[in-house]
Design an enzyme around this catalytic site. Structure first.
Site, PDB file in Angstrom:
ATOM      1  N   ARG A  52       0.996  -1.354   0.024  1.00 21.87           N
ATOM      2  CA  ARG A  52      -0.128   0.067   0.210  1.00 21.87           C
ATOM      3  C   ARG A  52       0.998   1.227   0.062  1.00 21.87           C
ATOM      4  NH1 ARG A  52       2.365   1.843   3.538  1.00 21.87           N
ATOM      5  NH2 ARG A  52       0.688   3.594   3.799  1.00 21.87           N
ATOM      6  N   GLY A  53       0.254   2.386  -0.125  1.00 23.61           N
ATOM      7  CA  GLY A  53       1.106   3.614  -0.180  1.00 23.61           C
ATOM      8  C   GLY A  53       1.325   3.839  -1.723  1.00 23.61           C
ATOM      9  N   ALA A  54       0.885   5.250  -2.214  1.00 25.56           N
ATOM     10  CA  ALA A  54       0.729   5.385  -3.504  1.00 25.56           C
ATOM     11  C   ALA A  54       1.881   4.842  -4.288  1.00 25.56           C
ATOM     12  CB  ALA A  54       0.352   6.975  -3.740  1.00 25.56           C
ATOM     13  N   ARG A  89      -7.331  -0.342  -6.716  1.00 28.05           N
ATOM     14  CA  ARG A  89      -7.576   0.708  -5.475  1.00 28.05           C
ATOM     15  C   ARG A  89      -7.785   1.766  -6.520  1.00 28.05           C
ATOM     16  NH1 ARG A  89      -4.264   1.142  -0.379  1.00 28.05           N
ATOM     17  NH2 ARG A  89      -6.080   2.156   0.283  1.00 28.05           N
ATOM     18  N   GLN A 198      -2.166   2.398  10.117  1.00 26.22           N
ATOM     19  CA  GLN A 198      -0.819   2.614   9.425  1.00 26.22           C
ATOM     20  C   GLN A 198       0.042   3.289   9.917  1.00 26.22           C
ATOM     21  OE1 GLN A 198      -3.925   3.005   7.923  1.00 26.22           O
ATOM     22  NE2 GLN A 198      -3.732   2.522   5.702  1.00 26.22           N
ATOM     23  N   ASP A 239      -1.803  10.768  -2.062  1.00 21.28           N
ATOM     24  CA  ASP A 239      -2.067   9.737  -3.185  1.00 21.28           C
ATOM     25  C   ASP A 239      -2.551  10.255  -4.362  1.00 21.28           C
ATOM     26  OD1 ASP A 239      -2.959   8.859   0.028  1.00 21.28           O
ATOM     27  OD2 ASP A 239      -2.370   6.939  -1.332  1.00 21.28           O
ATOM     28  N   ASN A 249      -5.208  12.761   0.745  1.00 13.42           N
ATOM     29  CA  ASN A 249      -4.443  11.894   1.341  1.00 13.42           C
ATOM     30  C   ASN A 249      -5.296  11.093   2.343  1.00 13.42           C
ATOM     31  OD1 ASN A 249      -1.637  10.793   1.992  1.00 13.42           O
ATOM     32  ND2 ASN A 249      -1.963  11.885   3.995  1.00 13.42           N
ATOM     33  N   LYS A 250      -4.727  10.341   3.119  1.00 12.33           N
ATOM     34  CA  LYS A 250      -5.261   9.262   3.971  1.00 12.33           C
ATOM     35  C   LYS A 250      -6.393  10.251   5.136  1.00 12.33           C
ATOM     36  CE  LYS A 250      -5.124   5.731   4.574  1.00 12.33           C
ATOM     37  NZ  LYS A 250      -6.039   4.718   3.762  1.00 12.33           N
TER      38      LYS A 250
HETATM   39  O1  MRU Z   1      -4.530   3.334   2.344  1.00 10.16           O
HETATM   40  P1  MRU Z   1      -3.015   3.473   2.334  1.00 10.16           P
HETATM   41  O2  MRU Z   1      -2.328   2.896   3.239  1.00 10.16           O
HETATM   42  O3  MRU Z   1      -2.472   2.914   0.656  1.00 10.16           O
HETATM   43  O4  MRU Z   1      -2.766   4.945   2.096  1.00 10.16           O
HETATM   44  C1  MRU Z   1      -1.705   5.583   2.025  1.00 10.16           C
HETATM   45  C2  MRU Z   1      -1.437   6.965   2.249  1.00 10.16           C
HETATM   46  O5  MRU Z   1      -2.332   7.758   2.327  1.00 10.16           O
HETATM   47  C3  MRU Z   1      -0.081   7.529   2.081  1.00 10.16           C
HETATM   48  O6  MRU Z   1      -0.139   8.780   3.093  1.00 10.16           O
HETATM   49  C4  MRU Z   1       0.019   8.223   0.805  1.00 10.16           C
HETATM   50  O7  MRU Z   1      -0.167   7.064  -0.110  1.00 10.16           O
HETATM   51  C5  MRU Z   1       1.320   8.642   0.754  1.00 10.16           C
HETATM   52  S1  MRU Z   1       2.705   7.400   0.703  1.00 10.16           S
HETATM   53  C6  MRU Z   1       4.204   7.904   0.114  1.00 10.16           C
END
Ligand code: MRU
Length: 364
Positions: A52-54, A89, A198, A239, A249-250
């Site tokens: 996970r993470g963009a 996703r 996370q 993201d 973002n999250k």
């Molecule tokens: O749902 P996730 O864990 O994939 O969400 C990740 C985030 O929101 C991060 O903050 C974002 O991807 C930046 S990662 C370098």
């Protein structure tokens, strides 16, 4: 904090010709590498959030497309693989960006040559991600140094934007790791990031391994920490950034940005420019992933014997809504920290990055 240090979330084994990722659903309890050997392995890893993470989602998708072309190099196979990966996703635009890089490189080739070209592109994207994140760290470090504090810099972060969310370094955590290496004292407030935690599960784990002082706090305490003057800056990842500078973002990021502005604390967003969606005019057009209500209503952890247990939290029959991301309007963002430097979050500030996007869309 580089690939060479062994601190990376996705690695390529040239002997066995397979990609391996850390299964992030098991952290912080267990560090397990999983082999991804097919398109369906890669789709599953993304949709179940083993990765996970963009930026990491994008790189994993690139390898997934290469796997599909190894098995069948036709246009039909390539289009079906892209559709399957895009369906995993919806919010992180890096996924579409990475697939565009691979398809642009291979589409003109005959089917038998596509796998090798796709794999080379995925490997190049992986290397480019490491280089971009290292540069984000250097630019972000300058911002931390400008604070000129005679005590540790207190940074608040949200979710996980460290090396687990990219390949190495991370985005929001890259300046933290660079600060540590440069002898600049930092302390990180890690917001737990309900419902999947996370922050607590991944960010605190990363920071502790790197010896960076950090404190986990519940999401709801962040406004109070900002109000009490205990935060020097908020530093998060993204993201997807819209063309007008709105930042997705999250979930929970927006509340931090509001509280930061109300308390005159800078709110910085760190991202590679592959996270900017030029086709998306403003934040309200960004697709927001809605996840299973069960993530809100129950929680999983390890018992004293090390067994995974899931426990219910809510009254039976409770309903829950679980949007995974929110949008912070551009006017609340103090600056965007990218691999090309620091920019203001508005169309004029972003304009110089369009030229870089053309260049950097070719893998380094
Ligand atoms: O749902 P996730 O864990 O994939 O969400 C990740 C985030 O929101 C991060 O903050 C974002 O991807 C930046 S990662 C370098």
């Amino acid at each position: 904090m580089t690939d060479a240090d062994g601190l990376c979330s996705l690695r390529w084994d040239p002997v066995r010709q397979v990609v391996e990722v850390i299964d992030q659903t098991l952290l912080p309890h267990e560090l397990l590498w999983r082999q991804l050997d097919s398109l369906s392995d890669c789709c599953r890893a993304i949709s179940t959030m083993q990765v996970r993470g963009a930026p990491l989602i994008g790189i994993t998708a690139a390898f997934g497309l290469a796997c599909a072309l190894r098995d069948d190099g036709t246009d039909a196979s390539m289009d079906a693989a892209c559709a399957a990966l895009l369906n995993t996703r919806p919010t992180a635009v890096n996924l579409r960006w990475a697939l565009d890089q691979v398809t642009a490189r291979v589409r003109a080739l005959p089917p038998v040559r596509r796998y090798r070209a796709a794999l080379d592109t995925a490997l190049a994207l992986r290397r480019a991600d490491i280089a971009s994140c290292a540069r984000i760290g250097e630019h972000g470090l300058r911002l931390l140094q400008r604070l000129e504090l005679a005590r540790p810099v207190n940074i608040m972060t949200h979710c996980n934007a460290g090396w687990l969310a990219t390949v190495a370094w991370g985005t929001a955590l890259a300046p933290v790791y660079k600060a540590r290496a440069a002898g600049v004292a930092v302390h990180v407030w890690v917001s737990e990031t309900r419902p999947r935690n996370q922050g607590m599960n991944l960010t605190a784990w990363e920071l502790q391994r790197a010896g960076v002082p950090c404190t986990v706090v519940v999401d709801n305490s962040c406004g109070q920490l900002l109000q009490r003057g205990l935060v020097d800056c908020v530093l998060v990842g993204s993201d997807r950034v819209a063309a007008n500078g709105d930042v997705c973002n999250k979930i929970g990021t927006y509340l931090k940005a509001l509280a930061a502005r109300a308390n005159q604390v800078p709110f910085y967003v760190a991202l590679p420019i592959s996270t900017i969606d030029w086709q998306c005019p403003a934040g309200e057009q960004i697709p927001i992933e809605n996840r299973d209500a069960a993530e809100v209503l129950s929680i999983a952890g390890r018992d004293a014997g090390g067994a995974t247990v899931e426990v219910g939290l809510a009254a039976p029959g409770s309903r829950a809504l679980n949007p995974a991301f929110d949008v912070t309007p551009a006017h609340l963002v103090s600056a965007l920290i990218t691999e090309h430097g620091i920019f203001s979050a508005d169309p004029t500030g972003l304009a110089p990055l369009r030229a870089h996007q053309v260049f950097s869309s070719r893998p380094m």
